[in-house]
Each structure stands twice: as structure tokens, then as C-alpha cells.
Scaffold this active site. Structure first.
Site, PDB file in Angstrom:
ATOM      1  N   THR A 103       0.854  -1.340  -0.106  1.00 32.26           N
ATOM      2  CA  THR A 103      -0.129  -0.097  -0.043  1.00 32.26           C
ATOM      3  C   THR A 103       0.865   1.400  -0.042  1.00 32.26           C
ATOM      4  OG1 THR A 103      -2.068  -1.254   0.891  1.00 32.26           O
ATOM      5  CG2 THR A 103      -1.762   1.252   1.368  1.00 32.26           C
ATOM      6  N   THR A 128       5.445  11.453   6.853  1.00 32.57           N
ATOM      7  CA  THR A 128       5.506  11.478   8.595  1.00 32.57           C
ATOM      8  C   THR A 128       7.145  11.918   8.786  1.00 32.57           C
ATOM      9  OG1 THR A 128       5.847   9.954  10.218  1.00 32.57           O
ATOM     10  CG2 THR A 128       6.289   9.058   8.177  1.00 32.57           C
ATOM     11  N   ASP A 129       7.188  12.342  10.087  1.00 34.54           N
ATOM     12  CA  ASP A 129       8.659  12.738  10.626  1.00 34.54           C
ATOM     13  C   ASP A 129       9.385  11.429  10.734  1.00 34.54           C
ATOM     14  OD1 ASP A 129       7.300  11.872  12.802  1.00 34.54           O
ATOM     15  OD2 ASP A 129       7.865  13.301  14.248  1.00 34.54           O
ATOM     16  N   GLU A 130       8.628  10.351  10.823  1.00 36.44           N
ATOM     17  CA  GLU A 130       9.473   9.214  11.082  1.00 36.44           C
ATOM     18  C   GLU A 130      10.501   8.781   9.954  1.00 36.44           C
ATOM     19  OE1 GLU A 130       7.653   5.775  12.772  1.00 36.44           O
ATOM     20  OE2 GLU A 130       5.843   7.225  13.705  1.00 36.44           O
ATOM     21  N   TYR A 155       7.723   0.467   8.113  1.00 37.13           N
ATOM     22  CA  TYR A 155       6.607   1.492   8.130  1.00 37.13           C
ATOM     23  C   TYR A 155       7.212   2.587   7.672  1.00 37.13           C
ATOM     24  CZ  TYR A 155       3.877   5.515   8.997  1.00 37.13           C
ATOM     25  OH  TYR A 155       3.119   6.973   9.158  1.00 37.13           O
ATOM     26  N   SER A 156       8.246   3.355   8.394  1.00 33.21           N
ATOM     27  CA  SER A 156       8.922   4.419   7.962  1.00 33.21           C
ATOM     28  C   SER A 156       9.383   4.295   6.797  1.00 33.21           C
ATOM     29  CB  SER A 156       9.592   4.866   9.326  1.00 33.21           C
ATOM     30  OG  SER A 156      10.701   4.266   9.817  1.00 33.21           O
ATOM     31  N   SER A 158       8.794   2.392   4.360  1.00 30.32           N
ATOM     32  CA  SER A 158       8.126   2.511   3.067  1.00 30.32           C
ATOM     33  C   SER A 158       7.574   4.134   2.892  1.00 30.32           C
ATOM     34  CB  SER A 158       6.865   1.615   3.313  1.00 30.32           C
ATOM     35  OG  SER A 158       5.775   2.297   4.692  1.00 30.32           O
ATOM     36  N   LYS A 159       7.208   4.471   3.778  1.00 37.09           N
ATOM     37  CA  LYS A 159       6.862   6.154   3.773  1.00 37.09           C
ATOM     38  C   LYS A 159       8.082   6.858   3.074  1.00 37.09           C
ATOM     39  CE  LYS A 159       3.638   7.682   5.110  1.00 37.09           C
ATOM     40  NZ  LYS A 159       2.077   7.612   4.303  1.00 37.09           N
ATOM     41  N   ASN A 185       0.188  12.429  15.757  1.00 39.26           N
ATOM     42  CA  ASN A 185      -1.208  13.274  15.785  1.00 39.26           C
ATOM     43  C   ASN A 185      -2.136  12.544  16.915  1.00 39.26           C
ATOM     44  OD1 ASN A 185      -2.432  14.441  12.552  1.00 39.26           O
ATOM     45  ND2 ASN A 185      -0.528  14.129  13.086  1.00 39.26           N
ATOM     46  N   LEU A 195      -0.742   4.768  20.860  1.00 39.93           N
ATOM     47  CA  LEU A 195      -0.512   4.837  22.422  1.00 39.93           C
ATOM     48  C   LEU A 195      -1.442   5.941  23.128  1.00 39.93           C
ATOM     49  CD1 LEU A 195       1.581   4.985  24.615  1.00 39.93           C
ATOM     50  CD2 LEU A 195       2.403   6.760  23.922  1.00 39.93           C
ATOM     51  N   ARG A 278       9.815  -2.571  21.780  1.00 35.09           N
ATOM     52  CA  ARG A 278       9.706  -2.805  20.210  1.00 35.09           C
ATOM     53  C   ARG A 278      11.121  -2.854  19.897  1.00 35.09           C
ATOM     54  NH1 ARG A 278       7.110   2.257  17.827  1.00 35.09           N
ATOM     55  NH2 ARG A 278       5.205   1.215  17.975  1.00 35.09           N
TER      56      ARG A 278
HETATM   57  N1  LIG Z   1      -1.337   9.146  12.747  1.00 35.17           N
HETATM   58  C1  LIG Z   1      -0.198   9.893  12.973  1.00 35.17           C
HETATM   59  O1  LIG Z   1       0.250  10.108  14.127  1.00 35.17           O
HETATM   60  C2  LIG Z   1       0.454  10.009  11.695  1.00 35.17           C
HETATM   61  C3  LIG Z   1       1.495  11.009  12.110  1.00 35.17           C
HETATM   62  C4  LIG Z   1       2.343  11.280  10.716  1.00 35.17           C
HETATM   63  C5  LIG Z   1       1.942  10.771   9.331  1.00 35.17           C
HETATM   64  N2  LIG Z   1       0.802   9.896   9.269  1.00 35.17           N
HETATM   65  C6  LIG Z   1       0.384   9.533   7.935  1.00 35.17           C
HETATM   66  O2  LIG Z   1      -0.839   9.997   7.674  1.00 35.17           O
HETATM   67  C7  LIG Z   1      -1.673   8.981   7.054  1.00 35.17           C
HETATM   68  C8  LIG Z   1      -3.001   8.743   7.635  1.00 35.17           C
HETATM   69  O3  LIG Z   1      -2.742   8.215   8.996  1.00 35.17           O
HETATM   70  P1  LIG Z   1      -3.931   7.661  10.044  1.00 35.17           P
HETATM   71  O4  LIG Z   1      -3.221   7.737  11.382  1.00 35.17           O
HETATM   72  O5  LIG Z   1      -5.090   8.506   9.726  1.00 35.17           O
HETATM   73  O6  LIG Z   1      -4.062   6.310   9.432  1.00 35.17           O
HETATM   74  P2  LIG Z   1      -5.298   5.407   9.630  1.00 35.17           P
HETATM   75  O7  LIG Z   1      -4.618   4.015   9.735  1.00 35.17           O
HETATM   76  O8  LIG Z   1      -6.253   5.597  10.799  1.00 35.17           O
HETATM   77  O9  LIG Z   1      -5.966   5.484   8.267  1.00 35.17           O
HETATM   78  C9  LIG Z   1      -5.279   4.948   7.144  1.00 35.17           C
HETATM   79  C10 LIG Z   1      -6.795   4.824   6.099  1.00 35.17           C
HETATM   80  O10 LIG Z   1      -6.235   4.118   4.964  1.00 35.17           O
HETATM   81  C11 LIG Z   1      -6.958   3.126   4.290  1.00 35.17           C
HETATM   82  N3  LIG Z   1      -6.185   2.200   3.554  1.00 35.17           N
HETATM   83  C12 LIG Z   1      -5.183   1.339   4.101  1.00 35.17           C
HETATM   84  N4  LIG Z   1      -4.679   0.729   2.822  1.00 35.17           N
HETATM   85  C13 LIG Z   1      -5.655   1.179   1.819  1.00 35.17           C
HETATM   86  C14 LIG Z   1      -5.362   0.962   0.661  1.00 35.17           C
HETATM   87  N5  LIG Z   1      -4.801  -0.251  -0.103  1.00 35.17           N
HETATM   88  N6  LIG Z   1      -6.430   1.388  -0.365  1.00 35.17           N
HETATM   89  C15 LIG Z   1      -7.118   2.494   0.068  1.00 35.17           C
HETATM   90  N7  LIG Z   1      -7.200   2.731   1.454  1.00 35.17           N
HETATM   91  C16 LIG Z   1      -6.422   2.336   2.186  1.00 35.17           C
HETATM   92  C17 LIG Z   1      -7.444   2.617   5.715  1.00 35.17           C
HETATM   93  O11 LIG Z   1      -8.760   1.670   5.608  1.00 35.17           O
HETATM   94  C18 LIG Z   1      -7.674   3.776   6.621  1.00 35.17           C
HETATM   95  O12 LIG Z   1      -9.086   4.406   6.688  1.00 35.17           O
HETATM   96  C19 LIG Z   1      -0.946   7.908   6.752  1.00 35.17           C
HETATM   97  O13 LIG Z   1      -0.215   8.119   5.389  1.00 35.17           O
HETATM   98  C20 LIG Z   1      -0.012   8.057   7.606  1.00 35.17           C
HETATM   99  O14 LIG Z   1       1.576   7.689   7.256  1.00 35.17           O
HETATM  100  C21 LIG Z   1       0.276   9.664  10.334  1.00 35.17           C
END
Ligand SMILES: NC(=O)c1ccc[n+]([C@@H]2O[C@H](COP(=O)([O-])OP(=O)(O)OC[C@H]3O[C@@H](n4cnc5c(N)ncnc54)[C@H](O)[C@@H]3O)[C@@H](O)[C@H]2O)c1
Length: 346
Positions: A103, A128-130, A155-156, A158-159, A185, A195, A278
């Protein structure tokens, strides 16, 4: 009034659904939300938008190029895409990295290929900052947008891969692409494996709260609504080919944060259980967000403690939402990731 049509991928997840909630209130975009509803993505998060006339939901997978091509060809006049869709949890990336490659890298590649076919005009990749890796606990350094990428988890990494591919499409094919890299966030609708919601959930049930290692790892917490404000700003005004850090300027250790939540809930600190760390656990993140402040005049408007309290209240009031998240998949994951660690402590 003319409204730009935009596609939000992953809009049924935590940040994506908060972004849609914010943008629909502003009434200047018509939104199509494409989400595969995997794990953290849920119809519950988006059901309040169902009857909005400027909103549509389509269940779809960014890993499926043929689906994307058919959809974008049919829609024609899409202005831009903001890609929130991702596998987003570090622990799960350690258990099953392939889902993250599929993904977070190949899904983004598919969206970029649709872009290269001329089917929309602007792309924002949510990162992400990661991707910068971590810092020593006593380091005073902050990551800037041009700091080297040194990701440590599947994860990081892949991003980071998706960031690099996106930037290469900007340079090579002259496509209008921007990237945001935010810190951790928090806020409503975050899946309870992360967490803050996990701590609230366990505390409400008077169950053990697992804390990795010595609990001194530091994260920079950003209220989700400040992030979505910044994301919209970057989408509308960010310079093509640029990356923008979005930090919360709230660096706190995990243990201190968990104790704050317990205090808000008036729960006993003895619920805290330190468990085996971890693997390759990033020690500290710290972001320099001066670029978005300087160039796009972005300012966070939410204070940490009041929004943490508000978040705790939201989970208390929405315990039914939390219970719905705890399906068979969640239980399997929790068992695999924490149960053995918790058992080891006994
Ligand atoms: N949560 C954080 O603290 C944080 C911080 C920095 C960056 N991010 C980035 O922000 C984005 C959103 O994060 P989040 O915390 O809302 O994540 P989340 O896991 O709550 O939401 C991800 C969404 O993507 C959908 N999804 C996953 N695979 C999919 C696919 N193949 N096709 C279509 N939809 C798909 C899931 O169903 C889900 O609704 C991500 O890209 C994450 O890397 C998150």
C-alpha cells in the site's frame, strides 16, 4: 459557486476523516473519498457525511491500478488528490511488512502513474517525521526538510520510499507534487492500537497499560485539527516539489504522557506495565517546522493539555465506537503484539 473536485484516499481513517470534516465545513471543495476500509478505516468515522451533497464515498483499493484508472477516467474533472491511505502502524509493520510495501509504496506508485496519465493536476502525499529516523534522548537537534532520510522500521522506510518516488515524479515528469511530514497526531477517531487511545481504553477498563522499554521515548504531539489545517494550507499554497514539516512543538516522553492521561481519568499509575521494547524502537523525534510557518504562515492554534483532555473526554463519550474497533483482527493483533510481552512480566 464553482467547487474544485478533489479525491481523498484513506478518508475513512483517523486523519483523513478529520480532514474531510474540516474541509466540508469550509464548503469550497467537493470531495470523493476512496478508502478500502482496512483495519483502522471505518464507516463509523464517516457516517456523519453520508448525506452531505458535496461528498461521496467509494470503497476502493489504491493497490488496484485498474480500479483507479477506470475511476479517474470516468470522473474526468478531478483537480487534485490527497493521499492519506496507508498502513499506518509501526508494530503491525514489524509483524507483516509486505502489507506496508504494497500500500505505502506500490499504492502511491499507482496514484502517481494515474497522475502521469494526465487525470488530475495536483498531488499531496501525506508522509511522516519518522522518515528522518530518530535522535538520541538528550539531542538538541531538530529535523529539517532537507535532513537525510534514515528510516528504521518497515513502516517508516515504506513512507520514505513513497516520498522519494513522489519527488522523482515531480522532477522527471514535471508534475505538481507536494509532501507533508507531520509528527504524531492525536484526537478523536484514532484507532485504539495507537498509544493515546490504547492508554485511554485500557485505563477505562482498569486493565494493564503496556509501555515499551523504559518509557522514556520522546514524541512530538500534534492535535489532529492543527495538522489538517496545515495540510489544507500546503495543498492550496505549497510550492511544487517541496516538503513541509508539521510539528506540534510538544515533545513529551511516553511515560509522562501516559501518567497525564491517568491523572485526567483519575486512575491508578499501578496500571502501567513496562514490557519488552519494540525492536529498533525510535528514541526521539523532533521537528523543525519553521518552513511552513515562514512560507505559508501556518500557526498551530490548539494547546496541548486542553486538547488532550478533550480527546480523553471524546473517548469516554464514544466508548461504543471504541468497542466496535475491537474486532477479531484487533484481538489477534493485540494478542500477538502485547499479550506475550505482558505475560513475560508476570
Ligand atoms: N497518525 C499519525 O500520528 C501520523 C503521523 C504522521 C503521518 N501519518 C500519515 O498520515 C496518513 C493517515 O494516517 P492515519 O493515522 O489517519 O492512519 P489510519 O490507519 O487511521 O488511516 C489509514 C486509512 O487508509 C485506508 N487504507 C489502507 N490501505 C488502503 C488501500 N490499499 N487502499 C485504500 N485505502 C487504504 C484505511 O482503510 C484507513 O482508512 C498515513 O499516510 C500516515 O502514514 C500519520
Amino acid at each position: 459557486m464553482f467547487m474544485k473536485k478533489i479525491v481523498i484516499t484513506g478518508g475513512a481513517g483517523f486523519i483523513g476523516s478529520n480532514f474531510i470534516r474540516y474541509v466540508l465545513k469550509k464548503k469550497n471543495y467537493s470531495i470523493i473519498n476512496i478508502d478500502h476500509l482496512l483495519l483502522s478505516g471505518s464507516r463509523e468515522n464517516i457516517k456523519e457525511f453520508t448525506n452531505e451533497k458535496n461528498y461521496r464515498f467509494i470503497k476502493g483499493d489504491i493497490r488496484d491500478f485498474d480500479f483507479l484508472l477506470k475511476f479517474f477516467k470516468k470522473e474526468k474533472d478531478i483537480f487534485g488528490v490527497i493521499n492519506f491511505a496507508a498502513q499506518s502502524h509501526v508494530d503491525r509493520s514489524i509483524i507483516s511488512p509486505k502489507d506496508f510495501i504494497d500500500t505505502n509504496i506500490l499504492g502511491v506508485f499507482n496514484l502517481l502513474e494515474i497522475f502521469r496519465n494526465g487525470l488530475f493536476k495536483r498531488f499531496l502525499q501525506i508522509s511522516t517525521d519518522e522518515v528522518y529516523g530518530d535522535l538520541k534522548i538528550d539531542s538538541k537537534k531538530k529535523f529539517k526538510e532537507d535532513s537525510p532520510l534514515k528510516p528504521n522500521s518497515p513502516y517508516s522506510s515504506s513512507k520514505a520510499s513513497a516520498d522519494l518516488i513522489s519527488l522523482s515524479y515531480n522532477k522527471t515528469y514535471n508534475l505538481d507534487i507536494v509532501i507533508t511530514r507531520s509528527s504524531n497526531n492525536f484526537g478523536p477517531y484514532q484507532f485504539p492500537e495507537k498509544l493515546i487511545p490504547l492508554t485511554i481504553l485500557k485505563a477505562l477498563k482498569n486493565e494493564k497499560i503496556p509501555i515499551y522499554g523504559d518509557g522514556k521515548n520522546v514524541r512530538d504531539w500534534l492535535y489532529v485539527e492543527d495538522n489538517v489545517r496545515a495540510i489544507l494550507n500546503v495543498f492550496e499554497h505549497g510550492k511544487s516539489g517541496n516538503v513541509y514539516n508539521i510539528g506540534g512543538d510538544n515533545e513529551i516522553s511516553n511515560i509522562k504522557l501516559v501518567k497525564m492521561i491517568l491523572k485526567i481519568l483519575d486512575k491508578d499509575e499501578r496500571l502501567i506495565t513496562f514490557v519488552k521494547d519494540r525492536p529498533s524502537h525510535d528514541r526521539k523525534y523532533s521537528l523543525d517546522s519553521s518552513k511552513i510557518k515562514r512560507e505559508l504562515k501556518h500557526r498551530n492554534i490548539f494547546k496541548f493539555y486542553p486538547t488532550l483532555k478533550k480527546t480523553v473526554e471524546w473517548y469516554k463519550e464514544n466508548i461504543r465506537w471504541v468497542e466496535k474497533c475491537i474486532d477479531e483482527d484487533f484481538k489477534k493483533y493485540y494478542q500477538k503484539n502485547y499479550k506475550e510481552r505482558l505475560d513475560e512480566e508476570n
